[in-house]
Design an enzyme around this catalytic site. Structure first.
Site, PDB file in Angstrom:
ATOM      1  N   ASP A  45      -5.324   2.882  -5.149  1.00  0.00           N
ATOM      2  CA  ASP A  45      -3.867   2.869  -5.313  1.00  0.00           C
ATOM      3  C   ASP A  45      -3.457   1.797  -6.316  1.00  0.00           C
ATOM      4  O   ASP A  45      -3.583   0.604  -6.053  1.00  0.00           O
ATOM      5  CB  ASP A  45      -3.190   2.569  -3.967  1.00  0.00           C
ATOM      6  N   TYR A  50       1.566  -2.978 -11.831  1.00  0.00           N
ATOM      7  CA  TYR A  50       0.485  -3.896 -11.431  1.00  0.00           C
ATOM      8  C   TYR A  50      -0.275  -4.418 -12.655  1.00  0.00           C
ATOM      9  O   TYR A  50      -1.011  -5.400 -12.555  1.00  0.00           O
ATOM     10  CB  TYR A  50      -0.511  -3.232 -10.465  1.00  0.00           C
ATOM     11  N   LYS A  75       2.011   4.986 -10.191  1.00  0.00           N
ATOM     12  CA  LYS A  75       3.443   5.097  -9.872  1.00  0.00           C
ATOM     13  C   LYS A  75       4.314   4.834 -11.100  1.00  0.00           C
ATOM     14  O   LYS A  75       3.965   3.997 -11.937  1.00  0.00           O
ATOM     15  CB  LYS A  75       3.809   4.073  -8.780  1.00  0.00           C
ATOM     16  N   HIS A 108       7.977   4.803  -7.723  1.00  0.00           N
ATOM     17  CA  HIS A 108       7.644   3.547  -7.048  1.00  0.00           C
ATOM     18  C   HIS A 108       8.744   3.075  -6.092  1.00  0.00           C
ATOM     19  O   HIS A 108       8.456   2.626  -4.980  1.00  0.00           O
ATOM     20  CB  HIS A 108       7.349   2.471  -8.110  1.00  0.00           C
TER      21      HIS A 108
HETATM   22  P1  NAD Z   1      -2.255  -6.092   2.471  1.00  0.00           P
HETATM   23  O1  NAD Z   1      -1.396  -5.934   3.659  1.00  0.00           O
HETATM   24  O2  NAD Z   1      -3.267  -5.071   2.146  1.00  0.00           O
HETATM   25  O3  NAD Z   1      -2.912  -7.539   2.581  1.00  0.00           O
HETATM   26  C1  NAD Z   1      -3.789  -8.006   1.602  1.00  0.00           C
HETATM   27  C2  NAD Z   1      -4.157  -9.449   1.911  1.00  0.00           C
HETATM   28  O4  NAD Z   1      -4.671  -9.551   3.237  1.00  0.00           O
HETATM   29  C3  NAD Z   1      -5.265  -9.960   1.009  1.00  0.00           C
HETATM   30  O5  NAD Z   1      -4.747 -10.480  -0.181  1.00  0.00           O
HETATM   31  C4  NAD Z   1      -5.913 -11.025   1.883  1.00  0.00           C
HETATM   32  O6  NAD Z   1      -5.170 -12.223   1.833  1.00  0.00           O
HETATM   33  C5  NAD Z   1      -5.770 -10.441   3.263  1.00  0.00           C
HETATM   34  N1  NAD Z   1      -6.954  -9.679   3.715  1.00  0.00           N
HETATM   35  C6  NAD Z   1      -7.405  -8.479   3.256  1.00  0.00           C
HETATM   36  N2  NAD Z   1      -8.476  -8.084   3.934  1.00  0.00           N
HETATM   37  C7  NAD Z   1      -8.733  -9.043   4.851  1.00  0.00           C
HETATM   38  C8  NAD Z   1      -9.727  -9.198   5.845  1.00  0.00           C
HETATM   39  N3  NAD Z   1     -10.649  -8.270   6.049  1.00  0.00           N
HETATM   40  N4  NAD Z   1      -9.688 -10.315   6.611  1.00  0.00           N
HETATM   41  C9  NAD Z   1      -8.745 -11.259   6.433  1.00  0.00           C
HETATM   42  N5  NAD Z   1      -7.781 -11.162   5.495  1.00  0.00           N
HETATM   43  C10 NAD Z   1      -7.772 -10.059   4.715  1.00  0.00           C
HETATM   44  O7  NAD Z   1      -1.253  -6.341   1.240  1.00  0.00           O
HETATM   45  P2  NAD Z   1      -0.788  -5.625  -0.081  1.00  0.00           P
HETATM   46  O8  NAD Z   1      -1.722  -5.873  -1.184  1.00  0.00           O
HETATM   47  O9  NAD Z   1       0.628  -6.031  -0.251  1.00  0.00           O
HETATM   48  O10 NAD Z   1      -0.762  -4.060   0.250  1.00  0.00           O
HETATM   49  C11 NAD Z   1      -1.855  -3.205   0.021  1.00  0.00           C
HETATM   50  C12 NAD Z   1      -1.586  -2.271  -1.131  1.00  0.00           C
HETATM   51  O11 NAD Z   1      -0.388  -1.539  -0.927  1.00  0.00           O
HETATM   52  C13 NAD Z   1      -1.328  -2.979  -2.461  1.00  0.00           C
HETATM   53  O12 NAD Z   1      -2.494  -3.509  -3.018  1.00  0.00           O
HETATM   54  C14 NAD Z   1      -0.699  -1.872  -3.239  1.00  0.00           C
HETATM   55  O13 NAD Z   1      -1.691  -0.966  -3.690  1.00  0.00           O
HETATM   56  C15 NAD Z   1       0.182  -1.221  -2.193  1.00  0.00           C
HETATM   57  N6  NAD Z   1       1.572  -1.723  -2.236  1.00  0.00           N
HETATM   58  C16 NAD Z   1       2.562  -0.871  -2.619  1.00  0.00           C
HETATM   59  C17 NAD Z   1       3.870  -1.288  -2.668  1.00  0.00           C
HETATM   60  C18 NAD Z   1       4.946  -0.327  -3.063  1.00  0.00           C
HETATM   61  O14 NAD Z   1       6.059  -0.769  -3.327  1.00  0.00           O
HETATM   62  N7  NAD Z   1       4.684   0.953  -3.110  1.00  0.00           N
HETATM   63  C19 NAD Z   1       4.201  -2.609  -2.337  1.00  0.00           C
HETATM   64  C20 NAD Z   1       3.182  -3.469  -1.933  1.00  0.00           C
HETATM   65  C21 NAD Z   1       1.882  -3.006  -1.881  1.00  0.00           C
END
Ligand code: NAD
Length: 275
Positions: A45, A50, A75, A108
């Site tokens: 994704d 990004y 997106k 998005h």
């Molecule tokens: P997430 O909830 O996936 O959290 C990621 C963070 O959690 C990492 O940076 C790390 O600090 C921690 N983490 C990850 N794996 C872990 C583990 N196994 N143990 C301990 N800590 C861990 O946060 P995100 O990146 O905001 O969301 C995931 C994805 O969603 C994004 O990368 C993106 O692709 C998507 N996203 C989309 C939108 C949108 O507006 N459509 C907005 C935000 C994110």
């Protein structure tokens, strides 16, 4: 292991567990997407905003995993909304990704105040008709705008990607998506790695299943039917998150995590206000 496939209203399928790359630098993306593919992820994704579509593309090109076995989402960014603008943005994204055909293209954010989401949705419908994108959907749409684009075009998004984690579980919007035949996809599924991974309820369930807190949270998403895209740039965590596929929660665990949602649990912007 392989992620289960979720079937869209257009007949296409998406791996239920994917890998998100928000806040990952382009050069880092090349490396970590490679690791994610090695770990077993077959769904990536990304988004224009990004700034790492090229890195994702380089990882795909370098991987021994066949491009056709990987599901790619990108997106349209808010500033590229509008009919012609979205068509041009799509071309530019595919060029950066280095692919001929995309699996899923999302708006998005609805960005209601811009007033361009309907024209943008019409462009995505055209792109799907052309065959250059298999499925189309939206992200961050309030219920009103979601219903509006469906009523105006007769085309229902395949999926709706929204902020969703145990502290903000979006029960109402999930129900709306369900009723409309739209799959729900969870962004920031781990609550961006914050408090949720230290939550007492989550820790207890993790202990019970000999799993990590992150795995329990991913397993909860899978159990309630979400498509889920956790992000990590840490090799061990990338594998750990994929291996959540092997954790199966009991209904009492799921109920206990369902009960953690809070009114004020939102981490990101409210889609009704985002521009
Ligand atoms: P997430 O909830 O996936 O959290 C990621 C963070 O959690 C990492 O940076 C790390 O600090 C921690 N983490 C990850 N794996 C872990 C583990 N196994 N143990 C301990 N800590 C861990 O946060 P995100 O990146 O905001 O969301 C995931 C994805 O969603 C994004 O990368 C993106 O692709 C998507 N996203 C989309 C939108 C949108 O507006 N459509 C907005 C935000 C994110």
């Amino acid at each position: 292991a392989q992620a289960p496939l979720v079937k869209f209203n257009d007949g296409n399928e998406i791996p239920q567990l994917g890998y998100g790359v928000w806040q990952v630098e382009d050069e880092v993306a090349e490396k970590v997407v490679g690791l994610a593919l090695d770990a077993g992820f077959r769904h990536i994704d990304t988004a224009k905003i990004y700034g790492n579509e090229e890195g994702v593309g380089r990882a795909l090109a370098a991987s021994s995993v066949d491009r056709n076995d990987v599901f790619i989402t990108t997106k349209v960014w808010n500033e590229d909304q509008g009919y012609d603008e979205a068509l041009a943005a799509f071309d530019a994204s595919l060029k950066r990704l280095g692919i001929e055909e995309l699996d899923l293209y999302l708006i998005h954010w609805a960005a209601p105040h811009r007033g361009k989401y309907l024209e943008t949705w019409k462009a995505l419908i055209e792109l799907q008709k052309s065959g250059r994108v298999k499925s189309i959907g939206v992200s961050n749409f309030p219920e009103k705008e979601l219903r509006e684009i469906i009523e105006a075009t007769g085309v229902t998004p395949a999926i709706h990607q929204i902020e969703l984690h145990p502290y903000f579980n979006q029960a109402e919007l999930r129900k709306v998506n369900d009723e409309l035949g739209i799959k729900t996809e969870a962004w920031s599924p781990l609550g961006q790695g914050g408090e949720i991974l230290k939550d007492e309820t989550v820790l207890k369930i993790a202990e019970k299943h000999d799993a990590t807190p992150a795995q329990v949270v991913v397993a909860w998403h899978l159990a309630i039917g979400n498509v889920v895209i956790p992000k990590s740039v840490t090799p061990d965590r990338i594998t750990e998150n994929f291996d959540a596929l092997g954790v199966s929660l009991d209904s009492e665990d799921v109920e206990a995590i369902n009960a953690l949602s809070r009114e004020d649990g939102r981490l990101g912007p409210d889609p009704a206000d985002m521009d």
